[in-house]
Design a protein around this motif. Structure first.
Motif, short mmCIF file in Angstrom:
data_model
loop_
_atom_site.label_atom_id
_atom_site.label_comp_id
_atom_site.label_asym_id
_atom_site.label_seq_id
_atom_site.Cartn_x
_atom_site.Cartn_y
_atom_site.Cartn_z
N ASP A 163 0.85 -1.34 0.04
CA ASP A 163 -0.17 -0.04 -0.01
C ASP A 163 0.81 1.16 -0.16
O ASP A 163 0.52 2.21 -0.61
N ASP A 164 2.00 1.28 0.84
CA ASP A 164 2.72 2.46 0.82
C ASP A 164 3.38 2.74 -0.59
O ASP A 164 3.61 3.86 -0.86
N LYS A 165 3.92 1.70 -1.05
CA LYS A 165 4.63 1.79 -2.63
C LYS A 165 3.25 2.16 -3.48
O LYS A 165 3.93 3.03 -4.58
N ILE A 166 2.22 1.81 -3.36
CA ILE A 166 1.16 2.10 -4.45
C ILE A 166 0.82 3.79 -4.38
O ILE A 166 0.74 4.33 -5.14
N LEU A 167 0.82 4.08 -3.04
CA LEU A 167 0.72 5.77 -2.64
C LEU A 167 1.72 6.30 -3.07
O LEU A 167 1.74 7.33 -3.64
N GLY A 168 3.19 5.77 -3.26
CA GLY A 168 4.08 6.57 -3.76
C GLY A 168 4.05 6.82 -5.29
O GLY A 168 4.45 7.84 -5.69
N LEU A 169 3.54 5.56 -5.79
CA LEU A 169 3.56 5.67 -7.31
C LEU A 169 2.50 6.64 -7.68
O LEU A 169 2.30 7.41 -8.80
N LEU A 170 1.37 6.68 -6.93
CA LEU A 170 0.14 7.56 -7.05
C LEU A 170 0.55 9.29 -6.88
O LEU A 170 -0.02 10.08 -7.68
N LYS A 171 1.63 9.39 -6.19
CA LYS A 171 2.19 10.50 -6.20
C LYS A 171 2.76 10.98 -7.35
O LYS A 171 2.59 12.29 -7.80
N VAL A 172 3.62 10.09 -7.89
CA VAL A 172 4.26 10.46 -8.99
C VAL A 172 3.23 10.63 -10.16
O VAL A 172 3.50 11.82 -10.92
N ALA A 173 2.17 9.93 -10.23
CA ALA A 173 1.07 10.00 -11.21
C ALA A 173 0.54 11.35 -11.38
O ALA A 173 0.26 12.03 -12.11
N CYS A 174 0.32 11.91 -10.02
CA CYS A 174 -0.38 13.21 -9.57
C CYS A 174 0.45 14.19 -10.21
O CYS A 174 0.12 15.37 -10.84
N ASP A 175 1.68 14.15 -10.01
CA ASP A 175 2.74 14.94 -10.51
C ASP A 175 3.00 15.35 -11.82
O ASP A 175 2.98 16.40 -12.56
N CYS A 176 2.78 14.06 -12.48
CA CYS A 176 2.73 14.06 -14.03
C CYS A 176 1.54 14.90 -14.55
O CYS A 176 1.67 15.08 -15.88
N VAL A 177 0.29 14.75 -14.05
CA VAL A 177 -0.73 15.51 -14.72
C VAL A 177 -1.13 16.94 -14.27
O VAL A 177 -2.08 17.51 -14.53
N LYS A 178 -0.14 17.45 -13.54
CA LYS A 178 -0.20 18.92 -13.02
C LYS A 178 -0.39 19.82 -14.29
O LYS A 178 -0.09 19.64 -15.35
N GLY A 179 -1.44 20.61 -14.20
CA GLY A 179 -1.64 21.54 -15.20
C GLY A 179 -0.55 22.42 -15.71
O GLY A 179 -0.78 22.57 -17.03
N SER A 180 0.18 22.74 -14.75
CA SER A 180 1.40 23.70 -15.22
C SER A 180 2.35 22.78 -15.90
O SER A 180 2.86 21.84 -15.38
N LEU A 181 2.71 23.22 -17.13
CA LEU A 181 4.06 22.15 -17.67
C LEU A 181 5.33 22.33 -16.79
O LEU A 181 6.16 21.39 -16.57
N LYS A 182 5.36 23.49 -16.32
CA LYS A 182 6.76 23.68 -15.47
C LYS A 182 6.65 22.78 -14.24
O LYS A 182 7.71 22.69 -13.57
N GLN A 183 5.47 22.64 -13.58
CA GLN A 183 5.45 21.86 -12.59
C GLN A 183 5.80 20.18 -12.70
O GLN A 183 5.71 19.67 -11.76
N ARG A 184 5.54 19.83 -13.77
CA ARG A 184 5.60 18.28 -14.20
C ARG A 184 7.05 18.11 -13.79
O ARG A 184 8.13 18.69 -14.40
#
Length: 295
Positions: A228-249
């Motif tokens: 579960d902890d690893k899954i949430l870690g990958l979720l964080k990566v996924a969330c970062d990838c789809v940020k609205g600002s290109l500079k934030q990705r």
């Protein structure tokens, strides 16, 4: 102007023929049954992928781009990169077609099918479920391939296609969500499915900031098995990838390092006959530099 365009296309074809074989539009029409919807393998942002049957009962994957003018730069760069280089996590480019306004790329057909086919596919009467270590292994392979393409773009183009790298990061984030949720997600995801609808609304509108908000969307088959902890870690990566600002990705190189670190702990565990992949270089990869083989 039309004659000038024909001349440019002719010169481009001769250039690309030095790298990979040229195929005629007529033979590709025949191989795909005139681009029948029954042969559609997938629909992407730049084109539609079809399954093609050629003589000797061999199959190819044919990507027909939407617009010659809009994607001509992407077509040229992809052909130059994949025509000259091979990578174990990327389907080999085996041909191309330039005729009038048609721009088509032809790849080796991968018989394992689409990623989504593995989530709930059948093997006889037995359901096939991807375990978490298998999913993180797939994520690493895609990250490795994306980094390879990104590096080649910078080497060939100096700076890459404007916006394309950030778009690739976004698409990678969508794939991570698919791996985590076990659902096929795209701009055409059925909004009537409440879980899919909520997830796609997040991705589109960037409403949430905490990966834990997605806990209810995680594939139940991988929850509660010590990951579960690893899954949430990958979720964080996924969330970062789809940020609205290109500079934030995040940069692809940073994502690759993060996911590779996640994978390290699963090497002794991983022994899947279905998805077993060598962690060493494959014979068809030309390792002329460290960039060629990102392990």
């Amino acid at each position: 102007m039309k004659c000038q365009d024909c001349d440019i296309s002719s010169k481009l074809s001769r250039l690309l023929e030095r790298l990979i074989p040229r195929m005629s539009f007529k033979e590709l029409c025949k191989a795909t049954d005139y681009f029948s919807t029954d042969n559609v393998l997938g629909i992407g942002t730049t084109g539609i992928m079809y399954k093609a049957k050629v003589p000797n009962n061999c199959f190819l994957a044919v990507k027909r781009l939407y617009g010659a003018d809009e994607y001509k730069r992407e077509f040229l760069l992809e052909t130059m990169i994949l025509g000259r280089h091979r990578h174990r996590n990327i389907a080999p480019l085996v041909g191309f077609c330039i005729e009038k306004r048609e721009r088509i790329l032809v790849y080796k057909y991968m018989s394992n099918g689409r990623l989504s086919d593995w989530f709930h596919s059948d093997e006889g009467d037995q359901k096939i479920k991807l375990e978490w270590p298998e999913r993180i292994h797939i994520a690493l392979g895609i990250a490795r391939a994306s980094l390879f393409i990104t590096m080649k773009l910078f080497l060939i183009d100096g700076h890459g296609v404007k916006g394309s790298v950030e778009k690739d990061v976004y698409d990678f984030g969508i794939i991570l969500f698919e791996l985590i949720t076990g659902k096929r997600l795209s701009s055409t995801t059925d909004s009537s499915d409440s879980v899919n609808g909520q997830l796609m609304n997040y991705i589109s509108n960037n409403l949430f900031t905490d990966p834990a908000d997605f806990y209810d969307t995680i594939d139940e088959s991988i929850i509660g098995k010590g990951f579960d902890d690893k899954i949430l870690g990958l979720l964080k990566v996924a969330c970062d990838c789809v940020k609205g600002s290109l500079k934030q990705r995040p940069k692809m190189v940073d994502m690759h390092k993060t996911i590779r670190a996640m994978w390290e702990g699963y090497k002794p565990w991983f022994d899947s006959e279905r998805l077993k992949l060598s962690l060493g270089c494959s014979d068809h990869i030309t390792c002329i530099s460290e960039i060629e083989c990102i392990c």
